[in-house]
Design a protein around this motif. Structure first.
Motif, PDB file in Angstrom:
ATOM      1  N   ARG A 107       0.881  -1.172   0.000  1.00  0.00           N
ATOM      2  CA  ARG A 107       0.000   0.000   0.000  1.00  0.00           C
ATOM      3  C   ARG A 107       0.914   1.216   0.000  1.00  0.00           C
ATOM      4  O   ARG A 107       1.736   1.387   0.913  1.00  0.00           O
ATOM      5  N   ILE A 108       0.756   2.051  -1.014  1.00  0.00           N
ATOM      6  CA  ILE A 108       1.692   3.149  -1.241  1.00  0.00           C
ATOM      7  C   ILE A 108       0.932   4.467  -1.377  1.00  0.00           C
ATOM      8  O   ILE A 108      -0.108   4.526  -2.030  1.00  0.00           O
ATOM      9  N   VAL A 109       1.481   5.520  -0.763  1.00  0.00           N
ATOM     10  CA  VAL A 109       0.930   6.868  -0.932  1.00  0.00           C
ATOM     11  C   VAL A 109       1.997   7.779  -1.536  1.00  0.00           C
ATOM     12  O   VAL A 109       3.180   7.643  -1.239  1.00  0.00           O
ATOM     13  N   ALA A 111       2.235  12.016  -3.604  1.00  0.00           N
ATOM     14  CA  ALA A 111       1.537  13.287  -3.812  1.00  0.00           C
ATOM     15  C   ALA A 111       0.532  13.197  -4.957  1.00  0.00           C
ATOM     16  O   ALA A 111      -0.575  13.718  -4.862  1.00  0.00           O
ATOM     17  N   ASP A 112       0.930  12.515  -6.029  1.00  0.00           N
ATOM     18  CA  ASP A 112       0.070  12.465  -7.216  1.00  0.00           C
ATOM     19  C   ASP A 112       0.511  11.316  -8.109  1.00  0.00           C
ATOM     20  O   ASP A 112       1.462  10.593  -7.785  1.00  0.00           O
ATOM     21  N   LEU A 113      -0.160  11.178  -9.244  1.00  0.00           N
ATOM     22  CA  LEU A 113       0.155  10.100 -10.182  1.00  0.00           C
ATOM     23  C   LEU A 113       1.587  10.202 -10.700  1.00  0.00           C
ATOM     24  O   LEU A 113       2.290   9.200 -10.809  1.00  0.00           O
ATOM     25  N   ALA A 114       2.047  11.405 -11.004  1.00  0.00           N
ATOM     26  CA  ALA A 114       3.408  11.572 -11.518  1.00  0.00           C
ATOM     27  C   ALA A 114       4.441  11.123 -10.485  1.00  0.00           C
ATOM     28  O   ALA A 114       5.431  10.468 -10.825  1.00  0.00           O
ATOM     29  N   ALA A 115       4.208  11.441  -9.235  1.00  0.00           N
ATOM     30  CA  ALA A 115       5.129  11.016  -8.169  1.00  0.00           C
ATOM     31  C   ALA A 115       5.105   9.497  -8.014  1.00  0.00           C
ATOM     32  O   ALA A 115       6.150   8.861  -7.810  1.00  0.00           O
ATOM     33  N   TYR A 116       3.923   8.911  -8.143  1.00  0.00           N
ATOM     34  CA  TYR A 116       3.835   7.451  -8.072  1.00  0.00           C
ATOM     35  C   TYR A 116       4.575   6.814  -9.251  1.00  0.00           C
ATOM     36  O   TYR A 116       5.313   5.841  -9.085  1.00  0.00           O
ATOM     37  N   GLN A 117       4.397   7.366 -10.430  1.00  0.00           N
ATOM     38  CA  GLN A 117       5.069   6.827 -11.612  1.00  0.00           C
ATOM     39  C   GLN A 117       6.585   6.857 -11.432  1.00  0.00           C
ATOM     40  O   GLN A 117       7.273   5.891 -11.745  1.00  0.00           O
ATOM     41  N   LEU A 119       8.207   6.812  -8.548  1.00  0.00           N
ATOM     42  CA  LEU A 119       8.528   5.829  -7.516  1.00  0.00           C
ATOM     43  C   LEU A 119       8.534   4.421  -8.105  1.00  0.00           C
ATOM     44  O   LEU A 119       9.449   3.630  -7.842  1.00  0.00           O
ATOM     45  N   GLU A 120       7.534   4.105  -8.918  1.00  0.00           N
ATOM     46  CA  GLU A 120       7.485   2.774  -9.528  1.00  0.00           C
ATOM     47  C   GLU A 120       8.650   2.555 -10.481  1.00  0.00           C
ATOM     48  O   GLU A 120       9.331   1.532 -10.426  1.00  0.00           O
ATOM     49  N   ASP A 121       8.907   3.534 -11.348  1.00  0.00           N
ATOM     50  CA  ASP A 121       9.972   3.388 -12.341  1.00  0.00           C
ATOM     51  C   ASP A 121      11.361   3.348 -11.721  1.00  0.00           C
ATOM     52  O   ASP A 121      12.209   2.553 -12.130  1.00  0.00           O
ATOM     53  N   ASP A 122      11.598   4.211 -10.744  1.00  0.00           N
ATOM     54  CA  ASP A 122      12.952   4.374 -10.207  1.00  0.00           C
ATOM     55  C   ASP A 122      13.255   3.504  -8.992  1.00  0.00           C
ATOM     56  O   ASP A 122      14.410   3.167  -8.756  1.00  0.00           O
ATOM     57  N   VAL A 123      12.234   3.156  -8.221  1.00  0.00           N
ATOM     58  CA  VAL A 123      12.486   2.460  -6.956  1.00  0.00           C
ATOM     59  C   VAL A 123      11.873   1.059  -6.936  1.00  0.00           C
ATOM     60  O   VAL A 123      12.574   0.069  -6.752  1.00  0.00           O
TER      61      VAL A 123
END
Length: 153
Positions: A107-109, A111-117, A119-123
């Motif tokens: 479960r991840i929070v 700021a927004d979709l761009a920040a999630y993208q 996080l997913e791509d880089d981490v």
């Protein structure tokens, strides 16, 4: 654990900032026996922590995703490395190892979709042993951070 202990737990889950005197009144004990019971519940690990529940939006965390992780390999070293790495990502609020496929739920929070993208791509995609990430976006919280039931059912 008896009914009084369960009542203490139920009250503290709802109102964790009660004073000892207020708690004792609510469970109909004097302060000393209530304090002894409370310390016993803390000592044996039944009460593991006290904390404030913070509104994510107040911190600018307006986006939430549930991420299903399928591992490429499931040897002990890879799983322990993955789990250790996940514990160090502050945006991960929950990480559970599952039976079957997928292997983990996060479960991840952000700021927004761009920040999630990012996080997913880089981490997330670079975590040890990850084969596939499948994200589901949370539309609305219906039940969140509910206290545990204090009666077995």
């Amino acid at each position: 654990m008896d009914a009084v202990d369960r009542k203490i737990l139920a009250i503290l889950q709802e109102e964790g900032r009660l004073t000892l005197t207020e708690l004792a009144e609510r469970v109909q004990l004097s302060a000393s026996p209530c304090h002894r019971r409370l310390r016993a519940l803390e000592r044996d690990g039944t009460i593991s922590a006290y904390r404030a529940v913070v509104d994510p939006a107040a911190l600018g965390l307006n986006f939430e995703a549930l991420v299903f992780v399928t591992m490429r390999q499931e040897d002990r070293e890879t799983l322990l490395s993955f789990e250790d790495a996940v514990t160090r990502i502050p945006n991960v609020l929950l990480a559970q190892r599952l039976f079957g496929d997928p292997d983990y739920l996060l479960r991840i929070v952000t700021a927004d979709l761009a920040a999630y993208q990012r996080l997913e791509d880089d981490v997330l995609s670079a975590l040890p042993g990850v084969q596939r990430l499948n994200s589901t976006l949370v539309m609305k919280q219906v039940v969140n951070d509910r206290p545990l039931p204090t009666t077995a059912s």
